[in-house]
Design a protein around this motif. Structure first.
Motif: not given
Length: 599
Positions: A313, A276, A252, A316-317, A255-256, A320-321, A259
């Motif tokens: 943000s 981000s 996570l 949402e991540k 991925c963050l 929708s992971f 953006i």
């Protein structure tokens, strides 16, 4: 109006063969407008830049400011930013700008708008603003020396033909400004709060979540602190689940870091990749995601105005992971290395780990988790995450420059994302799944001995953790135990470390496991084994008991006052205050007035 050039105090151009830093601020004053031109700081340049250029565009009110770094036959152009502020007094504005150096010849122009210079039609820009050109080729061709650092230099006029040559290069349309930083706050006002809101209050409770709220009544800063704890029983019901939860939180965070934003510039649509974490940090916002015993937690801290954007943000991540197999392999290898490195910890750290493993309920040895790691694949995590989130309860703590309506809106947004809709990601926990952290009770009068061999054969040290479990959370018993630890800390170090020289690491300290209080001796030694060290600890306790009986009233009152002073010390910032209250919430003790009551 007048044109004023001012340098930052202590300004100097520092150069060496592989590194250069240039930082110049030029202030242009016109009536009550102050414009600041900040020449960027360049670092990690392979060779010394050759040219610094300031040129004028067709309209004399607009200026293009560029400078060039020459590497062999290629030129690299970076720009200079001008910021226009309406201020009543002179002040320097410091900005942080990051620009990449590309591997091909590019030209980077910033057109400086709204910069009104009072100059004649015939004035030459070279006579108004200094242009610095540094090169090793100038050695032996200079005629002046500056008095502070003895740097050799010369002054020459820039010819019109040279300026025209620089202006022949057209901007490269593929080189553009980054997208606007959406995390920069613009509302810098303090919210109105109730002055009597001294402790957190339970703002809202439902079958899905619980929200604690604490307005900032002490620090008066534009900051906020948000802690979101996802209590997911499936996250810690097996060693495999615990490892997958750890990898999930790391992925996570991975991925963050990126953006995407889409911006239109003229007829060309440009897609910007915004890092981000970097842009949030530049704007004073920070976040973190970490695993816990029964789930994971999200921490957000920073300026309150745009913190909601960051929260959305992150949420949402999480919702929708999706697992990226290539990144999963990288994170898996990283976690495997960390587990393998645990055997190289100091012996006292290993002893403390074994003590926690024995006392805490539903914990798994890291050796078992390491055995599971080689067999895990990206598909296993993809199947696990929906199961982990299928049952959850959200515990939230919100503090700082935030109103109650904003706090309620945040938790409502989280519930809408995870618990709403025909097929929600999460469902409420069953009543039996709302369990608190539990600790094994050691029977009074009993002694337990747990030996373990050190995991690093090359480490000659032995270690002992001598733990005395005392009581469940109680104000009177708490202060008695704290006084014992305060009074005994120095005599324990003196006797066991200085006199008996058992080991360099000798500590007497308190221990709190989810509200179960006690004290522990931590000793690491190369001269004695754990059994002998334990006998010396027992002997010290008997000797120290007699010293306590011989203590005078004045000595006792002095220690009591010292403990009171420690407890009355105020929290230094919002993060520290929030950490104190969050521990009360997480441990389930919910005694926000602990310091005052214990005093």
């Amino acid at each position: 109006g007048k044109f004023v050039i001012k340098w930052i105090p202590g300004f100097n151009i520092f150069t060496c063969y592989c590194y250069i830093v240039i930082y110049i601020v030029i202030k242009v004053s016109y009536n009550n407008y102050n414009s600041y031109i900040i020449i960027l700081s360049i670092s990690n340049v392979l060779q010394i830049p050759e040219k610094f250029v300031i040129i004028r565009s067709g309209n004399r009110d607009f200026y293009d400011l560029v400078f060039s770094c020459r590497f062999d036959s290629e030129s690299y152009f970076l720009g200079v930013l001008c910021v226009n502020f309406y201020v009543g007094c002179s002040k320097y504005i410091h900005m942080l700008i990051s620009i990449h150096i590309f591997s091909c010849e590019v030209f980077f122009f910033f057109f400086v708008r709204k910069l009104r210079l009072l100059c004649d039609k015939n004035s030459v820009i070279g006579s108004l603003i200094p242009i610095f050109w540094e090169s090793k080729k100038f050695e032996g061709h200079t005629d002046k020396v500056e008095p502070w650092y003895g740097t050799a230099y010369s002054i020459e006029q820039i010819t019109c033909s040279m300026i025209q040559e620089w202006m022949l290069h057209a901007p490269n349309e593929n080189l553009h400004l980054p997208a606007p930083n959406v995390f920069i706050p613009t509302d810098l006002s303090l919210k109105s709060v109730q002055e009597n809101a001294k402790f957190p209050v339970l703002l809202r409770k439902s079958s899905f979540s619980r929200v604690w709220y604490k307005p900032d009544t002490m620090f008066s800063t534009l900051k906020a602190y948000v802690k979101i704890y996802f209590n997911c029983p499936h996250a810690g019901n097996s060693p495999e689940a615990e490892v997958l939860t750890d990898i999930f939180t790391r992925l996570l965070m991975d991925c963050l870091n990126e953006i995407w934003y889409v911006s239109e510039r003229g007829a060309v649509q440009l897609q910007f990749n915004i890092v981000s974490s970097y842009y949030a940090q530049v704007a004073g916002l920070y976040y973190g995601i970490s695993p816990t015993d029964c789930g994971f937690q999200v921490t957000l801290v920073g300026y309150n105005h745009k913190l909601r954007i960051l929260l959305e943000s992150v949420v949402e991540k999480i919702a929708s992971f999706q697992v990226k197999p290539d990144r999963f392999s990288v994170i898996k290898e990283m976690v495997t290395k960390e587990y393998r490195n645990l055997k190289f910890q100091q012996p006292y750290q290993q002893a403390m780990y074994y003590c926690s493993l024995i006392l805490q309920d539903h914990t798994w040895p890291w050796m078992e988790e390491l055995c599971i790691l080689p067999h895990l694949e990206a598909e296993d995590l993809a199947k696990f995450v929906p199961v982990m989130l299928s049952r959850a309860f959200v515990e939230c703590y919100i503090a700082g420059n935030i109103e109650t309506s904003e706090a309620e809106s945040m938790i409502q947004h989280i519930e809408d994302v995870f618990f709403s809709g025909p097929n929600p990601l999460c469902q409420a926990l069953f009543p039996s799944q709302h369990v608190t952290n539990r600790v094994v009770k050691l029977e009074r009068g009993m002694s337990y001995f747990y030996p373990a061999e050190g995991l690093n054969p090359n480490d000659d040290n032995s270690a002992l953790v001598h733990y005395i479990q005392d009581h469940r959370d109680d104000f009177v018993l708490n202060v008695k135990l704290q006084l014992f630890a305060l009074i005994g800390k120095q005599p324990a170090f003196h006797q066991l470390r200085s006199v008996e020289q058992l080991g360099y690491i000798t500590v007497l300290m308190q221990r709190n496991d989810s509200g179960i209080c006690g004290v522990q001796f931590i000793i690491q030694s190369t001269v004695k084994g754990p059994g002998n060290i334990d006998l010396r600890v027992e002997a010290f306790l008997k000797m120290f008991e007699s010293k306590l009986y011989d203590m005078t009233n004045e000595e006792f009152k002095s220690n009591v006052n010292a403990l009171i002073d420690m407890k009355l010390e105020k929290h230094k910032n919002l993060r520290e205050e929030s950490g104190f209250y969050w521990r009360e919430i997480h441990d389930g003790t919910i005694k926000f007035d602990r310091k005052e009551s214990e005093v």
